[in-house]
Design an enzyme around this catalytic site. Structure first.
Site, PDB file in Angstrom:
ATOM      1  N   SER A 183     122.369 -10.383  77.363  1.00  0.00           N
ATOM      2  CA  SER A 183     121.478 -11.362  78.359  1.00  0.00           C
ATOM      3  C   SER A 183     121.563 -11.102  79.959  1.00  0.00           C
ATOM      4  CB  SER A 183     120.858 -12.620  78.321  1.00  0.00           C
ATOM      5  OG  SER A 183     119.981 -12.835  78.621  1.00  0.00           O
ATOM      6  N   TYR A 196     122.834 -22.028  76.964  1.00  0.00           N
ATOM      7  CA  TYR A 196     122.961 -21.007  77.034  1.00  0.00           C
ATOM      8  C   TYR A 196     123.553 -19.258  77.425  1.00  0.00           C
ATOM      9  CZ  TYR A 196     120.016 -16.550  75.387  1.00  0.00           C
ATOM     10  OH  TYR A 196     119.025 -14.954  75.583  1.00  0.00           O
TER      11      TYR A 196
END
Length: 291
Positions: A183, A196
């Site tokens: 990501s 995260y």
């Protein structure tokens, strides 16, 4: 509406769902390449397992892989069954086999069983896509992250990645590959996604390190780092104000669609086009830097 190409909406409609979220409840429904993706036989005869393959980026990868000639197994949470069935139908429409495997990947035994079932049903494995992920945005400080939330994020994003890879390696032949979903959060972390983002940075390290380990066996390991992509995870885990402005902070000024990420996974899976690509994190970020 949020679409690919030149359409650049100012914001998404206000909306929220309960996790994990479902595709058909989104406004607008994401573009997974249902109408646009055209295959060219890049993955003909190959067999792929895609975790989180029911919706979002996972669905787009499944569609693209099937149209490139691969048989596909997809895993998803049992409560995501409607999305899983829709993805399986799209793979079947492409003329390829789809094996649907509901499972909770936060448990080690479930990961091992999933791999053995996928390999048995597909008759082998050439591509493992570790795509499943979980996040939950928070509005206050680090103390808001409960032990239960931290455990779920770590188990979904990291433990499952390790467990599935461990189970897959003995089935992978020379020329096979592993592709992890990283990501932009690994490079430009949001304060509200501290846990995260930390897992995504770890995935980058895992990718490079494993590529070095498996390189002598001619097994390639790479990752894709998406930017803000319109998937069910967003309305299910972000506050309304974040959803409305989702993706506007990119240089391209909009969120991406799952269909815009899938070609990166096709390239990295292609034995012909990416035969010398390993240990790489490929950014699909709308212009946000990945370095």
């Amino acid at each position: 509406m949020a679409q690919t190409g030149d359409d650049q909406p100012q914001e998404f409609p206000a909306q929220q769902q309960e996790p994990p979220g479902l595709t058909d409840e989104m406004q607008p429904v994401p573009d997974h390449g249902e109408r646009s993706y055209q295959g060219h036989g890049r993955l003909a005869g190959l067999k792929a397992l895609i975790t989180g393959g029911d919706s979002g980026i996972g669905r787009a990868i499944a569609i693209a892989y099937a149209r490139e000639g691969a048989d596909v197994a997809i895993s998803y949470l049992p409560e995501e069954k409607p999305d899983g069935e829709a993805t399986a139908a799209l793979v079947a429409e492409a003329g390829q086999r789809c094996v649907s495997l509901p499972a909770d990947l936060t448990e080690h035994r479930a990961c091992v069983d999933l791999m053995e079932t996928a390999v048995g049903e597909l008759g082998g494995l050439d591509i493992l896509v570790n795509n499943a992920g979980y996040q939950m945005a928070r509005s206050t400080g680090i103390e808001e992250i409960s032990p239960e939330q931290l455990d779920r994020v770590m188990r979904t994003n990291l433990y499952a990645l390790f467990w599935l890879t461990q189970a897959a390696v003995r089935h992978l032949k020379p020329g096979s590959c592993i592709i992890n979903n990283s990501s932009i959060q690994a490079y430009d972390p949001s304060v509200s996604l501290l846990d995260y983002a930390a897992t995504k940075a770890a995935i980058n390290n895992f990718t490079v390190n494993l590529a070095a380990e498996l390189g002598p066996r001619n097994i390639r390991v790479n990752a894709v780092a998406p930017g803000p992509i319109w998937t069910p995870l967003q309305p299910a885990t972000q506050p309304v104000e974040k959803v409305k402005a989702f993706g506007q902070d990119t240089p391209l000024g909009r969120a991406g669609q799952p269909a815009e990420v899938a070609p990166a996974f096709v390239f990295l899976a292609s034995p012909a086009e990416a035969s010398y690509v390993s240990g790489t994190v490929l950014g699909v970020t709308g212009g946000k830097p990945v370095f």
